[in-house]
Scaffold this motif. Structure first.
Motif, PDB file in Angstrom:
ATOM      1  N   PRO A 159      11.946 -14.651   3.396  1.00 28.89           N
ATOM      2  CA  PRO A 159      10.893 -13.672   3.079  1.00 28.89           C
ATOM      3  C   PRO A 159      10.862 -12.573   4.132  1.00 28.89           C
ATOM      4  CG  PRO A 159      10.047 -15.923   2.959  1.00 28.89           C
ATOM      5  CD  PRO A 159      11.392 -16.010   3.610  1.00 28.89           C
ATOM      6  N   VAL A 160      10.361 -11.421   3.760  1.00 25.33           N
ATOM      7  CA  VAL A 160      10.259 -10.322   4.709  1.00 25.33           C
ATOM      8  C   VAL A 160       9.056 -10.535   5.620  1.00 25.33           C
ATOM      9  CG1 VAL A 160      11.396  -8.643   3.236  1.00 25.33           C
ATOM     10  CG2 VAL A 160       8.930  -8.962   3.049  1.00 25.33           C
ATOM     11  N   VAL A 161       9.052  -9.811   6.732  1.00 22.87           N
ATOM     12  CA  VAL A 161       7.911  -9.881   7.642  1.00 22.87           C
ATOM     13  C   VAL A 161       6.682  -9.317   6.924  1.00 22.87           C
ATOM     14  CG1 VAL A 161       9.358  -9.691   9.683  1.00 22.87           C
ATOM     15  CG2 VAL A 161       8.478  -7.622   8.608  1.00 22.87           C
ATOM     16  N   PRO A 162       5.481  -9.710   7.349  1.00 25.55           N
ATOM     17  CA  PRO A 162       4.267  -9.275   6.628  1.00 25.55           C
ATOM     18  C   PRO A 162       4.144  -7.762   6.470  1.00 25.55           C
ATOM     19  CG  PRO A 162       3.738 -11.029   8.171  1.00 25.55           C
ATOM     20  CD  PRO A 162       5.177 -10.686   8.412  1.00 25.55           C
ATOM     21  N   ALA A 163       4.612  -6.989   7.460  1.00 25.52           N
ATOM     22  CA  ALA A 163       4.468  -5.531   7.385  1.00 25.52           C
ATOM     23  C   ALA A 163       5.243  -4.932   6.212  1.00 25.52           C
ATOM     24  CB  ALA A 163       4.928  -4.894   8.696  1.00 25.52           C
ATOM     25  N   LEU A 164       6.272  -5.648   5.728  1.00 25.68           N
ATOM     26  CA  LEU A 164       7.094  -5.117   4.639  1.00 25.68           C
ATOM     27  C   LEU A 164       6.676  -5.634   3.269  1.00 25.68           C
ATOM     28  CD1 LEU A 164      10.687  -5.252   6.193  1.00 25.68           C
ATOM     29  CD2 LEU A 164       9.118  -3.314   6.076  1.00 25.68           C
ATOM     30  N   LYS A 165       5.652  -6.465   3.220  1.00 21.59           N
ATOM     31  CA  LYS A 165       5.197  -6.986   1.933  1.00 21.59           C
ATOM     32  C   LYS A 165       4.330  -5.945   1.235  1.00 21.59           C
ATOM     33  CE  LYS A 165       5.507 -11.862   3.197  1.00 21.59           C
ATOM     34  NZ  LYS A 165       4.785 -13.140   3.394  1.00 21.59           N
ATOM     35  N   GLY A 244       8.234   7.483   2.922  1.00 17.68           N
ATOM     36  CA  GLY A 244       7.976   6.672   4.103  1.00 17.68           C
ATOM     37  C   GLY A 244       6.721   7.122   4.829  1.00 17.68           C
ATOM     38  N   ALA A 245       6.492   8.432   4.861  1.00 19.62           N
ATOM     39  CA  ALA A 245       5.275   8.944   5.503  1.00 19.62           C
ATOM     40  C   ALA A 245       4.029   8.505   4.736  1.00 19.62           C
ATOM     41  CB  ALA A 245       5.347  10.471   5.583  1.00 19.62           C
ATOM     42  N   ILE A 246       4.124   8.506   3.412  1.00 20.12           N
ATOM     43  CA  ILE A 246       2.979   8.050   2.605  1.00 20.12           C
ATOM     44  C   ILE A 246       2.715   6.566   2.850  1.00 20.12           C
ATOM     45  CG2 ILE A 246       2.131   7.743   0.254  1.00 20.12           C
ATOM     46  CD1 ILE A 246       3.818  10.188  -0.537  1.00 20.12           C
ATOM     47  N   TRP A 247       3.786   5.777   2.926  1.00 21.40           N
ATOM     48  CA  TRP A 247       3.652   4.352   3.218  1.00 21.40           C
ATOM     49  C   TRP A 247       3.043   4.146   4.610  1.00 21.40           C
ATOM     50  CZ3 TRP A 247       8.335   0.417   3.441  1.00 21.40           C
ATOM     51  CH2 TRP A 247       7.823  -0.878   3.564  1.00 21.40           C
ATOM     52  N   ALA A 248       3.486   4.960   5.576  1.00 22.67           N
ATOM     53  CA  ALA A 248       2.952   4.850   6.941  1.00 22.67           C
ATOM     54  C   ALA A 248       1.448   5.113   6.963  1.00 22.67           C
ATOM     55  CB  ALA A 248       3.674   5.828   7.866  1.00 22.67           C
ATOM     56  N   GLU A 249       1.000   6.072   6.176  1.00 19.75           N
ATOM     57  CA  GLU A 249      -0.430   6.373   6.128  1.00 19.75           C
ATOM     58  C   GLU A 249      -1.203   5.192   5.547  1.00 19.75           C
ATOM     59  OE1 GLU A 249      -4.280   7.588   5.134  1.00 19.75           O
ATOM     60  OE2 GLU A 249      -2.793   6.982   3.631  1.00 19.75           O
ATOM     61  N   SER A 250      -0.584   4.544   4.544  1.00 13.49           N
ATOM     62  CA  SER A 250      -1.239   3.390   3.926  1.00 13.49           C
ATOM     63  C   SER A 250      -1.263   2.187   4.864  1.00 13.49           C
ATOM     64  CB  SER A 250      -0.514   3.027   2.628  1.00 13.49           C
ATOM     65  OG  SER A 250      -1.011   1.849   2.064  1.00 13.49           O
ATOM     66  N   ALA A 251      -0.162   2.000   5.634  1.00 12.44           N
ATOM     67  CA  ALA A 251      -0.043   0.814   6.484  1.00 12.44           C
ATOM     68  C   ALA A 251      -0.664   1.004   7.862  1.00 12.44           C
ATOM     69  CB  ALA A 251       1.431   0.443   6.632  1.00 12.44           C
ATOM     70  N   PHE A 305      22.357   2.251  13.519  1.00 14.46           N
ATOM     71  CA  PHE A 305      22.760   1.238  14.484  1.00 14.46           C
ATOM     72  C   PHE A 305      21.972   1.311  15.792  1.00 14.46           C
ATOM     73  CE2 PHE A 305      26.500   1.492  11.719  1.00 14.46           C
ATOM     74  CZ  PHE A 305      26.674   0.152  11.437  1.00 14.46           C
ATOM     75  N   ILE A 306      21.955   2.451  16.445  1.00 10.83           N
ATOM     76  CA  ILE A 306      21.331   2.545  17.761  1.00 10.83           C
ATOM     77  C   ILE A 306      19.816   2.386  17.657  1.00 10.83           C
ATOM     78  CG2 ILE A 306      21.050   3.955  19.821  1.00 10.83           C
ATOM     79  CD1 ILE A 306      23.899   2.934  19.290  1.00 10.83           C
ATOM     80  N   ILE A 307      19.201   3.124  16.739  1.00 15.62           N
ATOM     81  CA  ILE A 307      17.742   3.061  16.617  1.00 15.62           C
ATOM     82  C   ILE A 307      17.285   1.682  16.151  1.00 15.62           C
ATOM     83  CG2 ILE A 307      15.726   4.021  15.454  1.00 15.62           C
ATOM     84  CD1 ILE A 307      16.942   5.855  17.548  1.00 15.62           C
ATOM     85  N   ASN A 308      18.008   1.103  15.190  1.00 16.28           N
ATOM     86  CA  ASN A 308      17.598  -0.205  14.663  1.00 16.28           C
ATOM     87  C   ASN A 308      17.833  -1.344  15.641  1.00 16.28           C
ATOM     88  OD1 ASN A 308      16.491   0.331  12.142  1.00 16.28           O
ATOM     89  ND2 ASN A 308      18.460   0.387  11.129  1.00 16.28           N
ATOM     90  N   ILE A 309      18.907  -1.263  16.424  1.00 13.50           N
ATOM     91  CA  ILE A 309      19.304  -2.394  17.255  1.00 13.50           C
ATOM     92  C   ILE A 309      18.863  -2.239  18.708  1.00 13.50           C
ATOM     93  CG2 ILE A 309      21.298  -3.681  18.131  1.00 13.50           C
ATOM     94  CD1 ILE A 309      22.744  -2.976  15.552  1.00 13.50           C
ATOM     95  N   VAL A 310      18.988  -1.032  19.261  1.00 15.07           N
ATOM     96  CA  VAL A 310      18.761  -0.823  20.685  1.00 15.07           C
ATOM     97  C   VAL A 310      17.328  -0.405  20.972  1.00 15.07           C
ATOM     98  CG1 VAL A 310      19.481   0.470  22.727  1.00 15.07           C
ATOM     99  CG2 VAL A 310      21.190  -0.237  21.035  1.00 15.07           C
ATOM    100  N   VAL A 311      16.808   0.536  20.185  1.00 12.40           N
ATOM    101  CA  VAL A 311      15.492   1.117  20.452  1.00 12.40           C
ATOM    102  C   VAL A 311      14.415   0.305  19.751  1.00 12.40           C
ATOM    103  CG1 VAL A 311      14.077   3.187  20.273  1.00 12.40           C
ATOM    104  CG2 VAL A 311      16.540   3.395  20.678  1.00 12.40           C
ATOM    105  N   SER A 312      13.348   0.031  20.463  1.00 12.59           N
ATOM    106  CA  SER A 312      12.237  -0.714  19.886  1.00 12.59           C
ATOM    107  C   SER A 312      11.204   0.251  19.314  1.00 12.59           C
ATOM    108  CB  SER A 312      11.578  -1.594  20.956  1.00 12.59           C
ATOM    109  OG  SER A 312      10.471  -2.284  20.430  1.00 12.59           O
ATOM    110  N   GLY A 313      10.743  -0.039  18.113  1.00 17.09           N
ATOM    111  CA  GLY A 313       9.753   0.824  17.484  1.00 17.09           C
ATOM    112  C   GLY A 313       9.081   0.105  16.330  1.00 17.09           C
ATOM    113  N   LEU A 314       8.254   0.832  15.613  1.00 20.50           N
ATOM    114  CA  LEU A 314       7.536   0.238  14.490  1.00 20.50           C
ATOM    115  C   LEU A 314       8.451  -0.117  13.330  1.00 20.50           C
ATOM    116  CD1 LEU A 314       4.400   2.586  14.459  1.00 20.50           C
ATOM    117  CD2 LEU A 314       4.493   0.198  15.207  1.00 20.50           C
TER     118      LEU A 314
END
Length: 321
Positions: A159-165, A244-251, A305-314
């Protein structure tokens, strides 16, 4: 709901089988290239200095047809390609049924979707024989990405993490991954366009780049392919960023927060906008515009690759340990 391990296993098997069949397609297309070049060289050697228009005489050796072997291998490769794409798509569908969700919750699933989009786009735009030699250069990055996804970035069906449900997951990520796959074909076309400009039509260069370039479509065809695919990918990817911006506003209660992935996605979109503008501007239409398109493709890979693996973010949902 519990994960269906049987379907998850079939999904993995289909993904690996697709990779193997893509390798077979690549091998057949390389043989096509080699056979075509060998036959053409043999034909030139068989034609005497007086030219090939003289009528055949006793004892004269006539050149054999130069493309029959090459076309046979090319047709075989193109036919098998559809089997590989079918397996590729089946692996995505089975993953979704196995996890009871849309299969876009980690980097493995995202790359599977993006590479499938690249191959389907390739079939849509490169059905004609003049593009046949380009498939080698599309298959190479697709195979590399699929290998990395299956061996390095693989995540077990879960299952996906709760933030992606959210219902926004299939909407936002499907659009972004589809745009990314289209940009993959566009980037390859621009790179080959730059190679074709370096080795123009009629070039007799005998280095490896010259031999490769002579088997490619002409520079104008490659440039047009890069432009046409970017024209399609640009609004799709831009729409994904907006969704994605609309989803960010909702989440998270805000449309934009300069999260690393948001920022690099926006930068990549701006680079592609600059390419489309440069492509329509006199003086930038050829080499400079193509390099901008390549820069956009590099930004997409950096984001993946770099942003997903190396950099930590939301957006750190790579699914890696």
């Amino acid at each position: 709901m519990p994960i269906d391990e049987t379907l998850a296993g079939y999904s993995n098997l289909a993904f690996k089988s697709a990779w193997v069949v893509y390798v077979l397609v690549l091998a057949l297309l390389i043989v096509q290239y080699s056979s075509a070049r060998t036959n053409e060289t043999a034909a030139r050697e068989l034609v005497p200095a007086g030219g090939s228009d003289r009528p055949a005489g006793p004892g004269r050796i006539e050149p054999v047809p130069t493309r029959s072997t090459a076309e046979r291998f090319g047709n075989m490769g193109f036919a098998v390609l559809f089997v590989a794409i079918g397996l590729h798509l089946a692996s995505i569908v089975l993953r979704g049924f196995a996890t009871h969700r849309f299969p876009l919750g980690n980097m493995y699933e995202f790359i599977a979707m993006a590479t499938a989009a690249a191959m389907v786009t390739g079939v849509a735009f490169m059905r004609e024989r003049r593009y046949r030699s380009m498939w080698v250069f599309l298959l190479v990055p697709v195979l590399i990405l699929m290998f990395l996804a299956g061996q390095v970035l693989y995540a077990e069906a879960a299952p996906v993490v709760p933030a992606l449900k959210s219902y926004w997951l299939p909407i936002h990520v499907t659009v972004v991954s589809t745009g990314s796959g289209i940009f993959l074909l566009s980037g390859v076309a621009s790179l080959l366009f730059l190679l074709r400009l370096r080795e123009p039509e009629g070039s007799e260069s005998d280095n490896i780049l010259g031999r490769i370039a002579r088997r490619l479509p002409d520079a104008r065809t490659l440039d047009r392919l890069a432009y046409r695919t970017t024209i399609i990918g640009f609004p799709i990817f831009g729409g994904g960023v907006i969704l994605g911006a609309i989803w960010a506003e909702s989440a998270w209660g805000r449309f934009w927060g300069w999260d690393p992935k948001e920022t690099v996605s926006f930068i990549a979109w701006v680079i592609y906008a600059a390419y489309l503008h440069a492509r329509a501007t006199s003086g930038w239409r050829e080499t400079k515009a193509a390099w901008i398109n390549v820069a956009g493709f590099v930004a997409m890979l950096f984001n993946l690759f770099i942003i997903n693996i190396v950099v930590s973010g939301l957006h750190s949902y790579a699914g890696l340990n």
